[in-house]
Design an enzyme around this catalytic site. Structure first.
Site, PDB file in Angstrom:
ATOM      1  N   LYS A  39      -7.106   2.973   3.744  1.00  0.00           N
ATOM      2  CA  LYS A  39      -7.909   4.199   3.663  1.00  0.00           C
ATOM      3  C   LYS A  39      -8.647   4.299   2.338  1.00  0.00           C
ATOM      4  O   LYS A  39      -9.842   4.618   2.301  1.00  0.00           O
ATOM      5  CB  LYS A  39      -7.013   5.425   3.874  1.00  0.00           C
ATOM      6  CG  LYS A  39      -7.750   6.753   3.833  1.00  0.00           C
ATOM      7  CD  LYS A  39      -6.957   7.839   4.525  1.00  0.00           C
ATOM      8  CE  LYS A  39      -5.768   8.277   3.703  1.00  0.00           C
ATOM      9  NZ  LYS A  39      -5.982   9.581   3.040  1.00  0.00           N
ATOM     10  N   ASP A 333       2.118   7.906  -2.806  1.00  0.00           N
ATOM     11  CA  ASP A 333       1.901   8.244  -1.395  1.00  0.00           C
ATOM     12  C   ASP A 333       3.050   7.799  -0.497  1.00  0.00           C
ATOM     13  O   ASP A 333       3.082   8.161   0.687  1.00  0.00           O
ATOM     14  CB  ASP A 333       0.601   7.611  -0.890  1.00  0.00           C
ATOM     15  CG  ASP A 333      -0.631   8.317  -1.428  1.00  0.00           C
ATOM     16  OD1 ASP A 333      -0.533   9.517  -1.743  1.00  0.00           O
ATOM     17  OD2 ASP A 333      -1.678   7.664  -1.555  1.00  0.00           O
TER      18      ASP A 333
END
EC number: 2.5.1.19
Length: 454
Positions: A39, A333
């Site tokens: 991403k 993350d």
């Protein structure tokens, strides 16, 4: 009501919150899995290709809501982007001075990366812009980005509490700065470097801890002269970008859920293909190995300027550990997945220095602590971390707070549950991992998707 969602459609916010999962014990995980494209790299690739002179081809593009929002914004700014395949983009660059004004607000959806990087780009344009986001993004702090941009001469307004929308006033003359970032954030660094492309003289960003260097690697691939040393990046303004072709590796943050799941579900043996192993991204890999995980790398090569490997993961009993604080920024993350690994491990796992988790898509620290407690796991919460006591995982209903990583983490917990785990508000998984449920079930997860029409 059982449902199958298409990740290409964005349901209204009033409807999204009624999507939920029921996770339960499945089978040991097996197979060779292809994880979607990274991403962070997808955002940067389409953005830099738009600024380049010439046409660039991007393979492995993540076809998810966050990255598509960024591509749609660039199209509104006058960039022609073709989609021959769902994972491919042909970007006809307009050059650093070729963007055109949009007469409507630019909707970043849930994409914090997109909003912060676009802010760095748009402050240098001759026209005004407004960046907006969804309910989650509209709660996230933006002054950490707008403050250094203002130091460069930008005019940019936020809401009174420093959150979106961002109102950007074009036509400002930017000057380079020597910026010492108060937090380790690749998004802050990238926004300042993007503005630095348009600034007079040299722009320098110094970090308290080195962060992922996707922007630096990709600017180099597009022909920008950028000097990089440990915790520091500098470039001079006035450079142009040259079109190039990029192949994006699989997203390590998405692979993380399968790294953890295969490590904690007895009998599992999976291989994850072509996963990006950026040195500033793989803290979770180090911590899982400290805990005793059986993860073997093979077929190491480069893809899109990034190190890439195949990862074979087999079940292994995990032991609790203390997460080194110098790894926190390298796995920020991945903490939701780590918390589930810690719950499945024997003994205690201690996390500290992770206050940044409180300002992600949700307060991830509070969300994981609360969720694990619902499932009967003992967790001691602190201001910047937690101590997780491994043990049996029970059943219950989890509020994911619309956070894709919280939802996916608790889908793993459901595989170890004595009964079932209901995970609510899961539609935002489409922002980063389209068709997560399909891939998970094919590997052996017990996972059902429902839409509650109420």
């Amino acid at each position: 009501m059982y449902c199958r969602r298409s990740h290409l459609k964005k349901p209204s916010m009033s409807h999204r919150t009624h999507d939920y999962w029921i996770a339960h014990q499945g089978t040991p995980l097996h197979g060779v899995l292809s994880i979607p494209g990274d991403k962070s790299i997808s955002h940067r690739a389409v953005m830099f290709a738009a600024l380049a002179d010439g046409t660039s081809r991007i393979d492995g593009f993540l076809e998810a809501e966050d990255t598509c929002s960024t591509a749609e914004i660039l199209a509104r700014l006058g960039v022609r982007i073709e989609t021959p395949l769902s994972t491919q983009r042909i970007v006809h660059g307009v050059g650093v001075d070729g963007l055109q004004a949009s007469h409507i607000p630019l909707d970043c959806g849930n994409a914090g990366t997109g909003m912060r990087l676009l802010a760095g780009l748009l402050v240098a344009q001759p026209f005004d812009s407004v960046l907006v986001g969804d309910a989650s993004l509209s709660k996230r702090p933006m002054r950490r980005v707008t403050d250094p941009l203002s130091q460069m001469g930008a005019r940019i307004d936020t809401s009174d509490d420093g959150t979106p929308p961002l109102r950007i006033y074009g036509g400002q003359l930017l000057h380079g700065i020597d910026f010492i970032s108060p937090v380790a954030s690749a998004q802050i660094k990238s926004a300042v470097l993007l503005a630095g492309l348009y600034a007079r003289n040299e722009t320098v960003v110094r970090e308290p801890h080195p962060t992922r260097d996707y922007t630096e690697r990709m600017l180099t691939a597009f022909g920008v002269d950028i000097d990089v040393s440990t915790g520091c990046a500098r470039l001079r303004g006035g450079q142009r970008l040259c079109a190039t072709d990029i192949t994006i590796p699989a997203d390590f943050s998405s692979a993380a859920f399968y790294l953890v799941a295969a490590s904690v579900i007895p009998g599992s043996d999976i291989t994850l293909r072509a996963v990006g192993l950026n040195p500033r991204r793989i803290g979770l890999l180090t911590v899982l190995r400290l805990m005793g995980a059986n993860i073997v790398e093979s077929n190491r090569h480069e893809q899109g300027g990034e190190p890439v490997v195949d990862l074979r993961v087999r079940y292994a009993p995990l032991q609790g550990t203390r997460v080194p604080e110098d790894l926190v920024a390298d796995m920020i993350d991945e903490f939701p997945a780590l918390f589930v690994a810690a719950a499945a491990a024997e003994g205690q796992t201690v996390v500290s220095g992770a206050a940044e988790l409180r300002v992600k898509e949700s307060d991830r620290l509070a969300a994981m602590v609360t969720g694990l407690r619902v499932l009967g796991v003992q967790v001691d919460e602190t201001a910047d971390g937690a101590t997780i006591h491994g043990g049996p995982i029970g059943h219950g209903t989890i509020n994911s707070h619309g956070d894709h990583r919280i939802a996916m983490a608790f889908s793993i917990a459901g595989q170890l549950s004595v009964s079932t785990v209901r995970i609510e508000d899961v539609a935002n998984v489409a922002t980063s991992f389209p068709d997560y449920e399909t891939l998970a079930r094919s590997a052996g997860f017990g996972l059902e998707v429902y839409c509650d029409p109420a």
